[in-house]
Design a protein around this motif. Structure first.
Motif, PDB file in Angstrom:
ATOM      1  N   LEU A 150       0.913  -1.012   0.132  1.00 24.05           N
ATOM      2  CA  LEU A 150      -0.028  -0.002  -0.130  1.00 24.05           C
ATOM      3  C   LEU A 150       0.749   1.321  -0.195  1.00 24.05           C
ATOM      4  O   LEU A 150       0.435   2.487  -0.326  1.00 24.05           O
ATOM      5  N   VAL A 151       2.197   1.148   0.488  1.00 23.86           N
ATOM      6  CA  VAL A 151       2.883   2.632   0.771  1.00 23.86           C
ATOM      7  C   VAL A 151       3.297   3.160  -0.656  1.00 23.86           C
ATOM      8  O   VAL A 151       3.386   4.288  -0.704  1.00 23.86           O
ATOM      9  N   ILE A 152       3.264   2.289  -1.805  1.00 20.41           N
ATOM     10  CA  ILE A 152       3.452   3.125  -3.153  1.00 20.41           C
ATOM     11  C   ILE A 152       2.218   3.385  -3.756  1.00 20.41           C
ATOM     12  O   ILE A 152       2.256   3.988  -4.924  1.00 20.41           O
ATOM     13  N   GLU A 153       1.074   3.464  -2.984  1.00 21.42           N
ATOM     14  CA  GLU A 153      -0.086   4.064  -3.485  1.00 21.42           C
ATOM     15  C   GLU A 153      -0.734   3.406  -4.941  1.00 21.42           C
ATOM     16  O   GLU A 153      -0.647   4.308  -5.678  1.00 21.42           O
ATOM     17  N   PRO A 154      -0.882   2.234  -4.891  1.00 23.23           N
ATOM     18  CA  PRO A 154      -1.148   1.604  -6.385  1.00 23.23           C
ATOM     19  C   PRO A 154      -2.519   1.922  -6.626  1.00 23.23           C
ATOM     20  O   PRO A 154      -3.336   2.077  -5.713  1.00 23.23           O
ATOM     21  N   ALA A 155      -2.720   1.778  -8.071  1.00 21.01           N
ATOM     22  CA  ALA A 155      -4.381   2.046  -8.321  1.00 21.01           C
ATOM     23  C   ALA A 155      -5.212   0.769  -8.109  1.00 21.01           C
ATOM     24  O   ALA A 155      -6.234   0.777  -7.589  1.00 21.01           O
ATOM     25  N   VAL A 156      -4.457  -0.551  -7.887  1.00 21.98           N
ATOM     26  CA  VAL A 156      -4.936  -1.760  -7.780  1.00 21.98           C
ATOM     27  C   VAL A 156      -4.215  -2.648  -7.019  1.00 21.98           C
ATOM     28  O   VAL A 156      -2.913  -2.779  -7.292  1.00 21.98           O
ATOM     29  N   LEU A 157      -4.563  -3.143  -5.825  1.00 24.43           N
ATOM     30  CA  LEU A 157      -3.941  -3.962  -4.981  1.00 24.43           C
ATOM     31  C   LEU A 157      -4.432  -5.254  -5.222  1.00 24.43           C
ATOM     32  O   LEU A 157      -5.363  -5.733  -5.065  1.00 24.43           O
ATOM     33  N   LEU A 158      -3.334  -6.348  -5.727  1.00 19.08           N
ATOM     34  CA  LEU A 158      -3.642  -7.653  -5.955  1.00 19.08           C
ATOM     35  C   LEU A 158      -3.065  -8.580  -4.702  1.00 19.08           C
ATOM     36  O   LEU A 158      -2.124  -8.365  -4.349  1.00 19.08           O
ATOM     37  N   LEU A 159      -4.232  -9.329  -4.435  1.00 20.07           N
ATOM     38  CA  LEU A 159      -3.790 -10.367  -3.358  1.00 20.07           C
ATOM     39  C   LEU A 159      -4.045 -11.768  -3.719  1.00 20.07           C
ATOM     40  O   LEU A 159      -5.330 -12.210  -3.892  1.00 20.07           O
ATOM     41  N   ASP A 160      -2.998 -12.491  -3.617  1.00 17.54           N
ATOM     42  CA  ASP A 160      -3.087 -14.101  -4.085  1.00 17.54           C
ATOM     43  C   ASP A 160      -3.302 -14.897  -2.873  1.00 17.54           C
ATOM     44  O   ASP A 160      -2.074 -15.092  -2.315  1.00 17.54           O
ATOM     45  N   GLU A 161      -4.186 -15.260  -2.595  1.00 16.36           N
ATOM     46  CA  GLU A 161      -4.754 -16.185  -1.369  1.00 16.36           C
ATOM     47  C   GLU A 161      -3.864 -15.717  -0.238  1.00 16.36           C
ATOM     48  O   GLU A 161      -3.029 -16.313   0.368  1.00 16.36           O
ATOM     49  N   PRO A 162      -4.066 -14.215   0.192  1.00 13.35           N
ATOM     50  CA  PRO A 162      -2.986 -13.839   1.357  1.00 13.35           C
ATOM     51  C   PRO A 162      -3.512 -14.421   2.799  1.00 13.35           C
ATOM     52  O   PRO A 162      -2.446 -14.551   3.508  1.00 13.35           O
ATOM     53  N   LEU A 163      -4.313 -15.170   2.897  1.00 13.11           N
ATOM     54  CA  LEU A 163      -4.932 -15.637   4.207  1.00 13.11           C
ATOM     55  C   LEU A 163      -4.689 -17.170   4.246  1.00 13.11           C
ATOM     56  O   LEU A 163      -5.005 -17.693   5.263  1.00 13.11           O
ATOM     57  N   GLY A 164      -4.102 -17.862   3.309  1.00 12.30           N
ATOM     58  CA  GLY A 164      -4.158 -19.238   2.938  1.00 12.30           C
ATOM     59  C   GLY A 164      -3.246 -19.874   4.228  1.00 12.30           C
ATOM     60  O   GLY A 164      -3.459 -21.014   4.431  1.00 12.30           O
ATOM     61  N   ALA A 165      -2.226 -19.061   4.593  1.00  7.10           N
ATOM     62  CA  ALA A 165      -1.564 -19.962   5.552  1.00  7.10           C
ATOM     63  C   ALA A 165      -1.704 -19.547   6.900  1.00  7.10           C
ATOM     64  O   ALA A 165      -1.101 -19.898   7.902  1.00  7.10           O
ATOM     65  N   LEU A 166      -2.971 -18.777   7.151  1.00  9.72           N
ATOM     66  CA  LEU A 166      -3.276 -18.593   8.957  1.00  9.72           C
ATOM     67  C   LEU A 166      -4.279 -19.674   9.165  1.00  9.72           C
ATOM     68  O   LEU A 166      -5.047 -20.211   8.467  1.00  9.72           O
ATOM     69  N   ASP A 167      -4.368 -19.509  10.388  1.00  8.03           N
ATOM     70  CA  ASP A 167      -5.301 -20.579  10.992  1.00  8.03           C
ATOM     71  C   ASP A 167      -6.542 -20.061  11.183  1.00  8.03           C
ATOM     72  O   ASP A 167      -6.803 -18.714  10.661  1.00  8.03           O
ATOM     73  N   LEU A 168      -7.684 -20.748  11.459  1.00  3.76           N
ATOM     74  CA  LEU A 168      -9.001 -20.302  11.109  1.00  3.76           C
ATOM     75  C   LEU A 168      -9.322 -18.925  11.865  1.00  3.76           C
ATOM     76  O   LEU A 168      -9.886 -17.772  11.213  1.00  3.76           O
ATOM     77  N   LYS A 169      -8.869 -19.083  13.327  1.00  3.64           N
ATOM     78  CA  LYS A 169      -9.296 -17.767  13.843  1.00  3.64           C
ATOM     79  C   LYS A 169      -8.824 -16.351  13.249  1.00  3.64           C
ATOM     80  O   LYS A 169      -9.625 -15.448  13.408  1.00  3.64           O
ATOM     81  N   LEU A 170      -7.268 -16.474  13.177  1.00  5.99           N
ATOM     82  CA  LEU A 170      -6.399 -15.481  12.651  1.00  5.99           C
ATOM     83  C   LEU A 170      -6.942 -14.865  11.168  1.00  5.99           C
ATOM     84  O   LEU A 170      -7.103 -14.019  10.907  1.00  5.99           O
ATOM     85  N   ARG A 171      -7.386 -16.231  10.410  1.00  2.00           N
ATOM     86  CA  ARG A 171      -8.037 -15.682   9.039  1.00  2.00           C
ATOM     87  C   ARG A 171      -9.124 -14.997   9.209  1.00  2.00           C
ATOM     88  O   ARG A 171      -9.235 -13.970   8.508  1.00  2.00           O
ATOM     89  N   ARG A 172     -10.064 -15.468  10.178  1.00  2.00           N
ATOM     90  CA  ARG A 172     -11.422 -14.467  10.332  1.00  2.00           C
ATOM     91  C   ARG A 172     -10.905 -13.160  10.947  1.00  2.00           C
ATOM     92  O   ARG A 172     -11.643 -12.187  10.438  1.00  2.00           O
ATOM     93  N   GLN A 173     -10.252 -13.087  11.679  1.00  2.00           N
ATOM     94  CA  GLN A 173      -9.758 -11.611  12.152  1.00  2.00           C
ATOM     95  C   GLN A 173      -9.157 -10.928  11.071  1.00  2.00           C
ATOM     96  O   GLN A 173      -9.300  -9.514  10.999  1.00  2.00           O
ATOM     97  N   MET A 174      -8.263 -11.565  10.311  1.00  2.00           N
ATOM     98  CA  MET A 174      -7.785 -10.768   9.310  1.00  2.00           C
ATOM     99  C   MET A 174      -8.529 -10.359   8.136  1.00  2.00           C
ATOM    100  O   MET A 174      -8.344  -9.427   7.291  1.00  2.00           O
ATOM    101  N   GLN A 175      -9.675 -11.089   7.830  1.00  2.00           N
ATOM    102  CA  GLN A 175     -10.808 -10.587   6.837  1.00  2.00           C
ATOM    103  C   GLN A 175     -11.226  -9.490   7.358  1.00  2.00           C
ATOM    104  O   GLN A 175     -11.610  -8.424   6.726  1.00  2.00           O
ATOM    105  N   ASP A 176     -11.700  -9.340   8.575  1.00  2.00           N
ATOM    106  CA  ASP A 176     -12.175  -8.115   9.139  1.00  2.00           C
ATOM    107  C   ASP A 176     -11.312  -6.910   9.007  1.00  2.00           C
ATOM    108  O   ASP A 176     -11.685  -5.596   8.533  1.00  2.00           O
ATOM    109  N   GLU A 177      -9.788  -7.067   9.218  1.00  2.00           N
ATOM    110  CA  GLU A 177      -9.100  -6.134   9.321  1.00  2.00           C
ATOM    111  C   GLU A 177      -8.710  -5.777   7.703  1.00  2.00           C
ATOM    112  O   GLU A 177      -8.632  -4.405   7.237  1.00  2.00           O
ATOM    113  N   LEU A 178      -8.686  -6.544   6.561  1.00  2.00           N
ATOM    114  CA  LEU A 178      -8.700  -6.087   5.370  1.00  2.00           C
ATOM    115  C   LEU A 178      -9.602  -5.304   4.732  1.00  2.00           C
ATOM    116  O   LEU A 178      -9.402  -4.357   4.257  1.00  2.00           O
ATOM    117  N   LYS A 179     -10.744  -5.907   5.037  1.00  2.00           N
ATOM    118  CA  LYS A 179     -11.994  -5.069   4.776  1.00  2.00           C
ATOM    119  C   LYS A 179     -11.967  -3.689   5.319  1.00  2.00           C
ATOM    120  O   LYS A 179     -12.147  -2.543   4.556  1.00  2.00           O
TER     121      LYS A 179
END
Length: 354
Positions: A150-179
């Motif tokens: 984000l620091v380079i201020e892109p027009a579009v940020l692409l995320l390739d399965e960014p939460l795939g390596a996280l456990d279920l609880k952390l994945r749900r937490q990160m979903q909220d944070e990403l949004k």
């Protein structure tokens, strides 16, 4: 109406003789959160790679901000990518990792430091500036990768399965944070996943892919409530699928002969056409339901308690090939071996384009 931020036009791609994308067209609006959803091999990661400039399509064009970016390399297009493995430099501090893209752009050290601190504060890691990546948890490293993008201020940020390596609880937490982060920065996010729950939690634009094509797209509520195809109905959530033949079509309604009996519902299809019907689990009623569409009786094969409801699998007594998937109240007394009546409302039956 604002112009589309991204316009993917008639893109096809082949690896050797294998076609992995087949005439895909897609528009992405400014400020949107788009999810590319589909099983392995559906083409979603290839489409993201084409959007990011890592792959040049065999056919078609990619426009970003109205400019043809089809052959523009990743470093020169207004996109950045967050990968599943984060790809952080272990020998660098968190602050240096976040500022690396700015360094490559020739930004001076003082400005890099200030912008890196701002980006880390945005993702809730202001205190991690001087730490090394190995000192952070998986979720924190994921947020560092997000800040670096984000620091380079892109027009579009692409995320390739960014939460795939996280456990279920952390994945749900990160979903909220990403949004929340996406709403704060206003950048368009395009996020690849095979997880339906993740798609529904994050997207305001959901794109369901299968076999190199877009099967369905729209707001997740619409894709779930009124899927366009049989694949979409079974991949974006579960559905009971009934196949049948249209026996009558008039005045905006159709009658369909199915293994569970004749069903009449609003819709249009030619008499004699083979069609498929879908019913979501929460719309199936187990037990007598006066005034509903009867789907016959079924023998319960499995009941799984899932907290707020019980997931019930049952086999039609009229056709062993017809399997019902229902959500019963958590307090329901239904058990394996029971035979129950199955019904639903006509308005809850989805006539699929198939």
């Amino acid at each position: 109406m604002s112009a589309s931020l991204v316009d993917i036009r008639n893109v096809s791609h082949r690896f050797g003789q294998q076609a992995v994308l087949k005439n895909v067209s897609l528009t992405i609006e400014p400020g949107s959160y788009t999810i590319l959803l589909g099983p392995s091999g559906s083409g979603k990661t290839t489409l993201l790679s084409i959007l990011g400039g890592f792959v040049t399509p065999s056919e078609g064009k990619v426009f970003i901000r109205g400019e043809d970016c089809t052959s523009v390399p990743p470093a020169k297009r207004p996109t950045t990518t967050v990968f599943q493995d984060y790809a952080l430099f272990p020998h660098m501090s968190v602050g240096s990792n976040v500022g690396f893209g700015l360094r490559m752009q020739g930004v001076d050290a003082a400005t890099r430091t200030a912008k890196a601190r701002e980006a880390l504060a945005l993702v809730g890691l202001a205190a991690a500036f001087d730490k090394k990546p190995h000192q952070l948890s998986g979720g924190q490293r994921q947020r560092v990768a997000l800040a670096r993008a984000l620091v380079i201020e892109p027009a579009v940020l692409l995320l390739d399965e960014p939460l795939g390596a996280l456990d279920l609880k952390l994945r749900r937490q990160m979903q909220d944070e990403l949004k929340a982060i996406q709403k704060r920065v206003g950048t368009a996010f395009v996020h690849v996943t095979h997880d339906q729950e993740e798609a529904m939690a994050l997207a305001d634009h959901c794109v369901v892919m299968n076999d190199g094509r877009i099967e369905d797209e729209g707001a997740p509520e619409l894709v779930y409530a009124r899927p366009a195809t049989r694949f979409s109905a079974t991949f974006m959530g579960e559905s009971t699928i009934l196949t049948g033949t249209v026996t009558e079509a008039k005045d905006g309604s159709v009658t369909i002969a199915t293994p569970a009996g004749a069903i009449s519902l609003p819709g249009s299809a030619a008499a004699g056409a083979k069609v498929a019907l879908a019913v979501r689990p929460e719309h199936l009623v187990l037990g007598e339901a006066e005034g509903h569409v009867s789907l016959g009786a079924a023998k319960v094969s499995d009941v799984v308690f899932q907290g707020s409801f019980k997931r019930v699998l049952a086999t039609s007594t009229l056709d062993p090939a017809l399997q019902f998937i229902a959500k019963a109240p958590a307090s329901a007394t239904v058990r394996p071996g029971d035979t129950v009546a199955v019904s639903c409302k006509a308005a809850d039956i989805i006539l699929l384009a198939n």
